[in-house]
Design a protein around this motif. Structure first.
Motif, PDB file in Angstrom:
ATOM      1  N   ARG A   1       5.071   4.675 -10.642  1.00  0.00           N
ATOM      2  CA  ARG A   1       4.466   6.140 -10.265  1.00  0.00           C
ATOM      3  C   ARG A   1       3.461   6.251 -10.968  1.00  0.00           C
ATOM      4  NH1 ARG A   1       8.678   9.939  -8.546  1.00  0.00           N
ATOM      5  NH2 ARG A   1      10.735   9.049  -8.475  1.00  0.00           N
ATOM      6  N   SER A   2       3.081   5.721 -12.266  1.00  0.00           N
ATOM      7  CA  SER A   2       1.783   5.754 -12.933  1.00  0.00           C
ATOM      8  C   SER A   2       0.784   4.991 -12.209  1.00  0.00           C
ATOM      9  CB  SER A   2       1.829   5.310 -14.369  1.00  0.00           C
ATOM     10  OG  SER A   2       0.843   5.329 -14.978  1.00  0.00           O
ATOM     11  N   HIS A   3       0.871   3.919 -11.677  1.00  0.00           N
ATOM     12  CA  HIS A   3      -0.046   3.184 -10.830  1.00  0.00           C
ATOM     13  C   HIS A   3      -0.417   3.893  -9.645  1.00  0.00           C
ATOM     14  CE1 HIS A   3       0.557  -0.819 -13.326  1.00  0.00           C
ATOM     15  NE2 HIS A   3      -0.773  -0.193 -13.678  1.00  0.00           N
ATOM     16  N   GLN A   4       0.667   4.577  -8.937  1.00  0.00           N
ATOM     17  CA  GLN A   4       0.428   5.082  -7.610  1.00  0.00           C
ATOM     18  C   GLN A   4      -0.532   6.316  -7.764  1.00  0.00           C
ATOM     19  OE1 GLN A   4       1.035   3.933  -4.724  1.00  0.00           O
ATOM     20  NE2 GLN A   4       0.781   5.764  -3.597  1.00  0.00           N
ATOM     21  N   THR A   5      -0.017   7.065  -8.947  1.00  0.00           N
ATOM     22  CA  THR A   5      -0.841   8.272  -9.393  1.00  0.00           C
ATOM     23  C   THR A   5      -2.319   7.782  -9.567  1.00  0.00           C
ATOM     24  OG1 THR A   5       1.028   9.316 -10.247  1.00  0.00           O
ATOM     25  CG2 THR A   5      -1.054  10.145 -11.171  1.00  0.00           C
ATOM     26  N   GLN A   6      -2.667   6.942 -10.229  1.00  0.00           N
ATOM     27  CA  GLN A   6      -4.054   6.501 -10.403  1.00  0.00           C
ATOM     28  C   GLN A   6      -4.515   6.195  -9.079  1.00  0.00           C
ATOM     29  OE1 GLN A   6      -3.896   3.046 -12.977  1.00  0.00           O
ATOM     30  NE2 GLN A   6      -3.137   4.254 -14.766  1.00  0.00           N
TER      31      GLN A   6
ATOM     32  N   ASP B   1      -9.534   5.785 -13.240  1.00  0.00           N
ATOM     33  CA  ASP B   1      -9.837   4.380 -12.911  1.00  0.00           C
ATOM     34  C   ASP B   1      -8.624   3.739 -12.826  1.00  0.00           C
ATOM     35  OD1 ASP B   1     -12.672   4.479 -12.964  1.00  0.00           O
ATOM     36  OD2 ASP B   1     -12.756   3.897 -15.271  1.00  0.00           O
ATOM     37  N   TYR B   2      -8.445   3.073 -11.484  1.00  0.00           N
ATOM     38  CA  TYR B   2      -7.228   2.458 -11.172  1.00  0.00           C
ATOM     39  C   TYR B   2      -7.147   1.132 -11.894  1.00  0.00           C
ATOM     40  CZ  TYR B   2      -3.714  -0.314  -8.805  1.00  0.00           C
ATOM     41  OH  TYR B   2      -2.529  -0.971  -8.140  1.00  0.00           O
ATOM     42  N   ASP B   3      -6.049   0.843 -12.896  1.00  0.00           N
ATOM     43  CA  ASP B   3      -5.986  -0.402 -13.780  1.00  0.00           C
ATOM     44  C   ASP B   3      -4.868  -1.145 -13.307  1.00  0.00           C
ATOM     45  OD1 ASP B   3      -3.665   0.838 -14.677  1.00  0.00           O
ATOM     46  OD2 ASP B   3      -4.569   1.275 -16.941  1.00  0.00           O
ATOM     47  N   GLY B   4      -4.166  -0.881 -12.157  1.00  0.00           N
ATOM     48  CA  GLY B   4      -3.330  -1.981 -11.674  1.00  0.00           C
ATOM     49  C   GLY B   4      -3.935  -3.198 -11.034  1.00  0.00           C
ATOM     50  N   ASP B   5      -2.755  -4.106 -10.565  1.00  0.00           N
ATOM     51  CA  ASP B   5      -3.708  -5.312  -9.809  1.00  0.00           C
ATOM     52  C   ASP B   5      -4.227  -4.936  -8.765  1.00  0.00           C
ATOM     53  OD1 ASP B   5      -2.472  -6.981 -11.891  1.00  0.00           O
ATOM     54  OD2 ASP B   5      -0.596  -7.092 -11.035  1.00  0.00           O
ATOM     55  N   ASP B   6      -5.055  -5.874  -8.034  1.00  0.00           N
ATOM     56  CA  ASP B   6      -5.366  -5.624  -6.786  1.00  0.00           C
ATOM     57  C   ASP B   6      -4.314  -5.459  -5.911  1.00  0.00           C
ATOM     58  OD1 ASP B   6      -5.272  -8.235  -5.129  1.00  0.00           O
ATOM     59  OD2 ASP B   6      -6.312  -8.797  -7.133  1.00  0.00           O
TER      60      ASP B   6
ATOM     61  N   ALA C   1      -0.617  -7.296  -6.201  1.00  0.00           N
ATOM     62  CA  ALA C   1       0.459  -6.350  -6.440  1.00  0.00           C
ATOM     63  C   ALA C   1       1.652  -6.447  -5.653  1.00  0.00           C
ATOM     64  CB  ALA C   1       0.126  -4.826  -6.487  1.00  0.00           C
ATOM     65  N   HIS C   2       1.357  -7.130  -4.356  1.00  0.00           N
ATOM     66  CA  HIS C   2       2.244  -6.946  -3.289  1.00  0.00           C
ATOM     67  C   HIS C   2       2.481  -8.436  -2.933  1.00  0.00           C
ATOM     68  CE1 HIS C   2       0.650  -2.847  -2.991  1.00  0.00           C
ATOM     69  NE2 HIS C   2       1.977  -2.639  -2.984  1.00  0.00           N
ATOM     70  N   GLU C   3       1.882  -9.381  -3.471  1.00  0.00           N
ATOM     71  CA  GLU C   3       2.257 -10.881  -3.137  1.00  0.00           C
ATOM     72  C   GLU C   3       3.734 -11.265  -3.341  1.00  0.00           C
ATOM     73  OE1 GLU C   3      -0.238 -14.957  -3.447  1.00  0.00           O
ATOM     74  OE2 GLU C   3      -0.077 -13.580  -5.368  1.00  0.00           O
ATOM     75  N   GLY C   4       4.497 -11.783  -2.371  1.00  0.00           N
ATOM     76  CA  GLY C   4       5.636 -12.504  -2.496  1.00  0.00           C
ATOM     77  C   GLY C   4       6.475 -11.305  -2.289  1.00  0.00           C
ATOM     78  N   MET C   5       6.313 -10.233  -1.994  1.00  0.00           N
ATOM     79  CA  MET C   5       7.404  -9.117  -1.625  1.00  0.00           C
ATOM     80  C   MET C   5       7.867  -9.070  -0.166  1.00  0.00           C
ATOM     81  SD  MET C   5       5.867  -6.012  -3.881  1.00  0.00           S
ATOM     82  CE  MET C   5       7.302  -4.952  -3.314  1.00  0.00           C
TER      83      MET C   5
END
Length: 120
Positions: free
Chosen positions: A46-51, A62-67, A71-75
């Protein structure tokens, strides 16, 4: 006077928080998407999605999550799952009073990331 960003027009952080909360309620109730979130730290997500939404909407965040690819690799995210997420995001934006033009602008930004999220 400079024009307002989408972030400012929709009500800033509080509005984005409401959209993200509504969005994840919808996503978690979707049987197609539920398996993707079984072992996910939802507070962190939720924090990353808000960012992410704040950044896409031109907010001072500033979004500080993975690109998106990392972030979605292997899912194993499918076209159908991506489309379902986009549908839920659109519904959450509209349910929270985001104007049509701003909904379309945000969805366009999300659609541009499809190739980094969907796995063949």
């Amino acid at each position: 006077m400079a024009s307002q960003s989408i972030f400012e027009r929709i009500g800033g952080r509080d509005a984005v928080d409401a959209v993200v909360s509504d969005f994840y309620d919808r996503v978690r109730d979707d049987p197609l998407l539920e398996p993707y979130f079984e072992e996910t730290d939802m507070d962190q997500l939720r924090s990353h999605q808000t960012q992410f939404i704040s950044t896409v909407a031109g907010g001072p965040v500033d979004y500080d999550g993975d690109d998106m690819q990392t972030a979605h690799e292997g899912m194993g995210i499918t076209e159908d799952a991506f489309a379902s997420v986009a549908t839920h995001l659109e519904a959450a934006l509209r349910a929270n009073g985001v104007p049509d033009d701003d909904v379309e602008a945000i969805l366009t930004e999300v659609a541009a990331m499809k190739d980094d999220i969907v796995e063949a």
